[in-house]
Write a protein that holds these residues in place. Structure first.
Motif, PDB file in Angstrom:
ATOM      1  N   ALA A   1       0.838  -1.200   0.000  1.00 53.99           N
ATOM      2  CA  ALA A   1       0.000   0.000   0.000  1.00 53.99           C
ATOM      3  C   ALA A   1       0.876   1.254   0.000  1.00 53.99           C
ATOM      4  O   ALA A   1       0.421   2.341  -0.375  1.00 53.99           O
ATOM      5  N   ASP A   2       2.112   1.102   0.416  1.00 53.16           N
ATOM      6  CA  ASP A   2       3.086   2.198   0.436  1.00 53.16           C
ATOM      7  C   ASP A   2       3.909   2.151  -0.850  1.00 53.16           C
ATOM      8  O   ASP A   2       4.577   1.149  -1.134  1.00 53.16           O
ATOM      9  N   LYS A   3       3.853   3.206  -1.624  1.00 55.17           N
ATOM     10  CA  LYS A   3       4.544   3.229  -2.912  1.00 55.17           C
ATOM     11  C   LYS A   3       6.041   3.008  -2.760  1.00 55.17           C
ATOM     12  O   LYS A   3       6.672   2.340  -3.590  1.00 55.17           O
ATOM     13  N   SER A   4       6.627   3.549  -1.694  1.00 53.17           N
ATOM     14  CA  SER A   4       8.072   3.389  -1.491  1.00 53.17           C
ATOM     15  C   SER A   4       8.422   1.919  -1.261  1.00 53.17           C
ATOM     16  O   SER A   4       9.491   1.447  -1.670  1.00 53.17           O
ATOM     17  N   TYR A   5       7.517   1.183  -0.614  1.00 48.87           N
ATOM     18  CA  TYR A   5       7.747  -0.248  -0.391  1.00 48.87           C
ATOM     19  C   TYR A   5       7.737  -0.980  -1.731  1.00 48.87           C
ATOM     20  O   TYR A   5       8.563  -1.878  -1.972  1.00 48.87           O
ATOM     21  N   CYS A   6       6.821  -0.604  -2.591  1.00 48.94           N
ATOM     22  CA  CYS A   6       6.756  -1.202  -3.920  1.00 48.94           C
ATOM     23  C   CYS A   6       8.038  -0.920  -4.698  1.00 48.94           C
ATOM     24  O   CYS A   6       8.570  -1.795  -5.384  1.00 48.94           O
ATOM     25  N   GLU A   7       8.537   0.295  -4.582  1.00 54.83           N
ATOM     26  CA  GLU A   7       9.768   0.659  -5.287  1.00 54.83           C
ATOM     27  C   GLU A   7      10.969  -0.115  -4.771  1.00 54.83           C
ATOM     28  O   GLU A   7      11.923  -0.362  -5.508  1.00 54.83           O
ATOM     29  N   GLU A   8      10.912  -0.513  -3.490  1.00 55.92           N
ATOM     30  CA  GLU A   8      11.993  -1.292  -2.889  1.00 55.92           C
ATOM     31  C   GLU A   8      11.860  -2.794  -3.186  1.00 55.92           C
ATOM     32  O   GLU A   8      12.835  -3.535  -3.113  1.00 55.92           O
ATOM     33  N   HIS A   9      10.638  -3.232  -3.518  1.00 58.73           N
ATOM     34  CA  HIS A   9      10.389  -4.646  -3.788  1.00 58.73           C
ATOM     35  C   HIS A   9       9.559  -4.766  -5.071  1.00 58.73           C
ATOM     36  O   HIS A   9       8.414  -5.234  -5.049  1.00 58.73           O
ATOM     37  N   PRO A  10      10.118  -4.350  -6.204  1.00 62.21           N
ATOM     38  CA  PRO A  10       9.327  -4.293  -7.442  1.00 62.21           C
ATOM     39  C   PRO A  10       9.170  -5.620  -8.170  1.00 62.21           C
ATOM     40  O   PRO A  10       8.300  -5.751  -9.035  1.00 62.21           O
TER      41      PRO A  10
END
Length: 285
Positions: A179-188
């Motif tokens: 749900a956190d975009k930064s988390y997605c960017e870290e685990h793409p």
């Protein structure tokens, strides 16, 4: 009077002690079960690692995995070349063959680097929700094993994978972090190997959802989509994904892409769900 008060206090102390012991016992039981389940998954992972190592030792580098071998020119252009969804490998990968021999419901293995998501994925058409509460070996398990919706064709371009949202963050318990975009960017990247192919998928969307009532209208029932081989249905599905997405990942999908969807329970609403969508990309060796 004094004896009556002492008796009441004694009873309360006894009851509180009993509750404490019961609660402690339940916590210890839960921890033991969780440790047992983790050990079982670690054992499966060790089997895969050992089989992969043995294959690497016994197979010359030049002949290893010939179904995916590429020339240097092909490697340089792989990112620009669309993946061919019609070509399916037919030889099982040696690292996964031992698991398939143990349980023919084994379909593949899913891993997200930097998370605890590192599990086999099951597929059963005879008993679709069997792995909702059963372990890989068929024993009862409240955690279950991630499994593919049985209505998804085994050789299709779309897999809907369910996994429990465990309180200890095992199974798909860490999925809502997307749900956190930064988390997605870290685990793409999601690694999802099938029995026959090693695959990578790029996250393109994450969104909140729920299981809707039959009379609800104008809603996106993502769980009712199980086959995206029809272009019109694919386009309709992706358009709804775009609308539901919490944020823009900068990546999209078009007809011809292979899609996986990870789904888990979430507690933002009654019968809530959290969903992550990814499209297949070319693997980087």
């Amino acid at each position: 009077m004094r004896r009556s008060i002492v008796k009441r206090i004694s009873i309360w102390i006894f009851l509180l002690g009993a509750v404490f012991l019961f609660s402690t016992g339940m916590v210890l039981h839960t921890l033991i079960v969780q440790a047992k389940e983790k050990a079982a998954f670690d054992a499966l992972s060790a089997i895969v690692t050992e089989a992969e190592l043995q294959n690497a030792i016994s197979t010359p580098e030049v002949n290893r995995n010939p179904s995916t071998a590429m020339t240097s020119a092909q490697i340089n252009t792989v990112e620009e070349t669309p993946l061919d969804c019609t070509v399916a490998a037919s030889v099982p990968l040696p690292q996964y063959l031992p698991l398939y021999e143990k349980n023919p419901d084994f379909f593949g293995w899913i891993t997200i680097d930097g998370t605890d998501i590192d599990y086999p994925v099951m597929y059963s058409t005879d008993n679709p929700e069997y792995y909702l509460n059963h372990a890989f070996d068929g024993s009862y398990s409240s955690s279950g094993v991630p499994f593919i919706d049985s209505k998804c064709p085994s050789d299709g371009n779309y897999y809907l994978i369910y996994g429990h949202h465990m309180k200890n963050k095992t199974m798909f318990g860490q999925l809502p972090k997307y749900a956190d975009k930064s988390y997605c960017e870290e685990h793409p990247v999601i690694h999802f190997d099938t029995l026959y192919e090693r695959r990578e998928y790029r996250v393109i969307a994450a969104f909140y959802s729920r299981i809707y009532e039959k009379n609800d209208v104008g809603v996106f029932r993502y769980y009712e989509y199980t086959d995206l081989t029809d272009e019109a249905i694919f386009d309709e599905y992706i358009e709804q994904i775009r609308s539901a997405a919490i944020y823009d990942t900068g990546f999209d999908a078009e007809y011809g892409d292979q899609i996986i969807v990870l789904s888990t329970c979430n507690y933002h609403t009654s019968d809530g769900r959290f969903v992550v969508v990814a499209k297949r990309s070319a693997r980087k060796e």
